[in-house]
Scaffold this motif. Structure first.
Motif, short mmCIF file in Angstrom:
data_model
loop_
_atom_site.label_atom_id
_atom_site.label_comp_id
_atom_site.label_asym_id
_atom_site.label_seq_id
_atom_site.Cartn_x
_atom_site.Cartn_y
_atom_site.Cartn_z
N VAL A 157 -8.81 9.89 9.30
CA VAL A 157 -7.43 9.62 8.89
C VAL A 157 -7.43 8.24 8.24
O VAL A 157 -7.77 7.25 8.88
CB VAL A 157 -6.47 9.63 10.09
CG1 VAL A 157 -5.14 8.97 9.74
CG2 VAL A 157 -6.24 11.06 10.57
N VAL A 158 -7.07 8.19 6.95
CA VAL A 158 -7.06 6.92 6.23
C VAL A 158 -5.65 6.65 5.69
O VAL A 158 -5.24 7.26 4.70
CB VAL A 158 -8.07 6.91 5.05
CG1 VAL A 158 -8.11 5.53 4.40
CG2 VAL A 158 -9.45 7.34 5.51
N PRO A 159 -4.90 5.75 6.33
CA PRO A 159 -3.57 5.42 5.81
C PRO A 159 -3.71 4.45 4.64
O PRO A 159 -4.23 3.35 4.81
CB PRO A 159 -2.88 4.74 7.00
CG PRO A 159 -3.82 4.89 8.17
CD PRO A 159 -5.18 5.08 7.61
N VAL A 160 -3.27 4.90 3.45
CA VAL A 160 -3.28 4.04 2.27
C VAL A 160 -1.88 3.45 2.17
O VAL A 160 -0.90 4.16 1.93
CB VAL A 160 -3.65 4.83 1.01
CG1 VAL A 160 -3.67 3.92 -0.21
CG2 VAL A 160 -4.99 5.54 1.19
N MET A 161 -1.79 2.14 2.36
CA MET A 161 -0.49 1.49 2.54
C MET A 161 0.19 1.24 1.19
O MET A 161 -0.40 0.66 0.28
CB MET A 161 -0.67 0.16 3.29
CG MET A 161 -1.35 0.31 4.65
SD MET A 161 -0.56 1.53 5.72
CE MET A 161 1.00 0.72 6.02
N LEU A 162 1.46 1.71 1.09
CA LEU A 162 2.25 1.47 -0.12
C LEU A 162 3.53 0.71 0.24
O LEU A 162 4.26 0.28 -0.64
CB LEU A 162 2.57 2.80 -0.82
CG LEU A 162 1.31 3.59 -1.22
CD1 LEU A 162 1.67 4.99 -1.69
CD2 LEU A 162 0.53 2.87 -2.31
N PHE A 163 3.79 0.57 1.52
CA PHE A 163 4.81 -0.28 2.12
C PHE A 163 6.26 0.18 1.90
O PHE A 163 7.01 0.30 2.85
CB PHE A 163 4.61 -1.75 1.69
CG PHE A 163 3.23 -2.23 1.99
CD1 PHE A 163 2.82 -2.44 3.31
CD2 PHE A 163 2.28 -2.39 0.97
CE1 PHE A 163 1.52 -2.84 3.61
CE2 PHE A 163 0.98 -2.78 1.27
CZ PHE A 163 0.61 -3.01 2.58
N MET B 279 9.67 0.61 9.40
CA MET B 279 10.23 0.13 8.14
C MET B 279 9.21 -0.78 7.45
O MET B 279 8.59 -1.62 8.08
CB MET B 279 11.51 -0.65 8.47
CG MET B 279 12.46 -0.87 7.33
SD MET B 279 13.34 0.62 6.84
CE MET B 279 14.82 0.52 7.84
N GLY B 280 9.05 -0.59 6.13
CA GLY B 280 8.14 -1.45 5.38
C GLY B 280 6.67 -1.08 5.53
O GLY B 280 5.79 -1.80 5.08
N GLN B 281 6.41 0.06 6.20
CA GLN B 281 5.02 0.48 6.44
C GLN B 281 4.75 1.84 5.78
O GLN B 281 3.87 2.58 6.22
CB GLN B 281 4.76 0.62 7.94
CG GLN B 281 4.81 -0.70 8.70
CD GLN B 281 3.47 -1.40 8.63
OE1 GLN B 281 2.46 -0.87 9.05
NE2 GLN B 281 3.46 -2.59 8.05
N ALA B 282 5.52 2.14 4.72
CA ALA B 282 5.35 3.45 4.07
C ALA B 282 3.93 3.58 3.53
O ALA B 282 3.28 2.59 3.19
CB ALA B 282 6.36 3.60 2.94
#
Ligand SMILES: *Cc1c(COP(=O)(O)O)cnc(C)c1O
Length: 400
Positions: free
Chosen positions: A328-334, A363-366
């Motif tokens: 699982v790799v979360p690619v952060m776009l915020f 919030m802010g972690q999209a």
């Protein structure tokens, strides 16, 4: 229609409309092919799939499908019964034994889903004299299972060992204590600190339970799970897991542990007692999956190679990811709108992935969440990375 029932339906319509307006409505993507690293969409497009829990690539695998067909030929389509009346076949007993051997436990009980395993594990084993100490980000099915049980509830801050110790102290006067955690948390790919949890549990005389849905089959040197990864094989009291992710991908779940625990669940666990037997097709195919995974770590190794490659390359391109080693790799776009636009653009570029934003993540972690599979070829991953680079530049997320 009476006015009262009319109000019921218009209420639902309004709630659904609000979900749509808030951007929280979840549409279903329709796949017209088998599940796999590449899928066909309903409108005939080919997409590289980066959002399935198909870690070992078995969902669409021919030999898995064949094993399920063979089990169906031999055992038929279904049992029309719960297990204890006339719903247990040799294949179910063989699968329970194989899961126990794979996990290093004494015995295993099958359920129609891991959701049911977690829903039915607490109430038969613990009562108001006991305490359940649960990670704040545990899966919904654990939370629901705890709700069905009379034990006192203690929640520790996610992955926070100091807070876990505080909660263990707060629960000190309870008869039995059990610490419960996801082995791997699927939003961030965070691996629970099982070595430390086991140490704390031993210090305070607590049992340990883990949910291995995002671990069974590929975490640890031979894929046994998070307990192998953290070198605490044999030190976990209760393990729940799914047959619906890495271990074949159809459906079905299990709870595994000491004989007296599993026996108690067979006598008292409501989703087991009052729900139908797992279909023989699933039991037979799962059995074949465990045989092959026990014979070779090839798929597990390929998955981790793919994961390491993707994690390295996506950072090299300029994206920010949550650090770690899990597929699982979360690619952060915020920002939520960025994540939404990004996932939509990736779809146009032929890549299927899912965006997550508030309230699913803070919030802010999209982000978009990528999930690697052993079935991904290097060529597919290169295409996905090229699409990330293109979409990232177009949306101004990474520099030209
Ligand atoms: C997917 C999942 C479940 C539910 O599994 P099913 O077999 O699909 O019901 C339970 N716990 C965790 C942590 C999961 O990720």
């Amino acid at each position: 229609m009476s006015q009262a029932t009319n109000a019921f339906y218009t209420g639902l319509q309004q709630n659904l409309e609000k979900l749509r307006n808030d951007g929280l409505y979840k549409p279903e993507r329709v796949i017209a092919s088998r599940q796999g690293s590449e899928v066909q969409s309903e409108d005939g497009r080919t997409l590289i799939n980066m959002c399935a829990n198909n870690y070992l690539g078995l969902s669409g695998q021919e030999w898995v499908a064949q094993a399920s067909i063979e089990a169906t030929e031999k055992y038929g389509y279904g049992l029309s019964s719960v297990r204890f009346i006339c719903g247990t076949q040799t294949v179910h007993k063989q699968l329970e034994k194989a899961i126990s051997e794979f996990l290093g436990t004494e015995d295993t009980i099958l359920y129609a889903a891991a959701f049911d395993a977690n829903g039915g594990v607490f109430e038969p084993l613990f009562d108001e004299n006991d305490a359940i100490i649960s990670d704040a980000l545990n899966h919904a099915s654990i939370i629901d299972g705890i709700r069905l049980c009379k034990a006192a509830r203690f929640r520790y801050a996610h992955n926070d060992m100091a807070d876990l110790e505080k909660q263990l102290q707060a629960a000190a006067d309870k008869r039995h204590k059990v610490v419960v955690t996801d082995g791997v948390f699927s939003m961030d790919g965070t691996i629970a600190q099982l070595d430390k949890i086991v140490e704390l549990a031993e210090k305070y005389g607590a049992l340990v339970m883990i949910d291995e849905c995002h671990a069974s089959g590929f975490m640890g040197k031979t894929g046994r799970g998070t307990h192998e990864h953290h070198n605490v094989l044999g030190k976990i009291d209760i393990i729940t897991g799914t047959l619906g992710k890495a271990l074949g991908g159809a459906m079905g779940g299990f709870t595994s542990g000491r004989k007296e625990v599993i026996d108690t669940l067979r006598q008292k666990s409501r989703p087991y007692l009052f729900s139908n037997t797992l279909a023989p097709a699933i039991a037979g195919a799962s059995l074949e999956v465990l045989r092959r995974l026990s014979a070779s770590t090839e798929l597990r190794d390929r998955l981790h190679e793919n994961t390491a490659y993707f994690r390295k390359e996506i950072e090299r391109i300029g994206f920010t990811i949550k650090p770690g080693t899990h597929p699982v790799v979360p690619v952060m776009l915020f920002e939520a709108p960025v994540a939404q636009k990004f996932a939509a653009r990736m779809y146009e570029l032929g890549v299927l992935l899912s965006g997550f934003f508030y309230p699913v993540v803070p919030m802010g972690q999209a982000r978009v969440r990528v999930q690697l599979s052993a079935a991904h070829t290097r060529e597919q991953l290169e295409k996905v990375l090229a699409a990330f680079e293109q979409a990232g530049k177009e949306l101004g997320i990474i520099k030209n």
